[in-house]
Design an enzyme around this catalytic site. Structure first.
Site, short mmCIF file in Angstrom:
data_model
loop_
_atom_site.label_atom_id
_atom_site.label_comp_id
_atom_site.label_asym_id
_atom_site.label_seq_id
_atom_site.Cartn_x
_atom_site.Cartn_y
_atom_site.Cartn_z
N LEU A 158 0.83 -1.14 -0.02
CA LEU A 158 0.12 -0.17 0.02
C LEU A 158 0.85 1.26 -0.01
O LEU A 158 1.32 1.60 1.08
CB LEU A 158 -0.94 0.07 1.20
CG LEU A 158 -2.06 1.03 1.25
CD1 LEU A 158 -3.01 0.82 -0.03
CD2 LEU A 158 -2.89 1.00 2.46
N HIS A 159 1.37 1.78 -1.17
CA HIS A 159 2.25 2.78 -1.39
C HIS A 159 1.33 4.07 -1.46
O HIS A 159 0.28 4.00 -1.39
CB HIS A 159 3.11 2.55 -2.66
CG HIS A 159 2.53 2.30 -3.77
ND1 HIS A 159 2.29 3.62 -4.63
CD2 HIS A 159 1.98 1.20 -4.38
CE1 HIS A 159 1.63 3.12 -5.85
NE2 HIS A 159 1.53 1.70 -5.54
N ALA A 160 2.20 4.89 -1.48
CA ALA A 160 1.39 6.55 -1.80
C ALA A 160 0.20 6.76 -2.37
O ALA A 160 -0.57 7.27 -2.13
CB ALA A 160 2.70 7.50 -2.00
#
Length: 86
Positions: free
Chosen positions: A14-16
């Site tokens: 769950l990146h930016a």
């Protein structure tokens, strides 16, 4: 209080970008929402810094809790954002 358990399939976790989409959708609902790594402490879903601090990686399961009006629909929509995150 509806709860959804969602496994993160994205290879980068769950990146930016997906975290930002999730936060925007959660904030737009106007209802209290929390997210946590399975077995961990819940954080407000409206805080991108808190969500990024969870360090959610591929294969992790997150738990979304929603309170308020249309909570079932909101929980489903937020879970869908995480399932389809790339």
């Amino acid at each position: 209080m509806p709860t959804r358990n969602v496994a993160i399939a994205s290879a980068v976790g769950l990146h930016a970008r997906p975290a930002s989409l999730f936060v925007q959708a959660a904030t737009a609902t106007g209802v209290p929402i929390t997210i946590a790594k399975e077995g961990g402490n819940a954080v407000p879903a409206g805080s991108i810094l808190s969500i990024m601090g969870l360090g959610i990686k591929q294969g992790d399961t997150v738990v979304i809790n929603v309170e308020g009006d249309n909570a079932e629909v909101v929980a489903d929509n937020l879970a869908n954002i995480l399932v389809n995150a790339e």
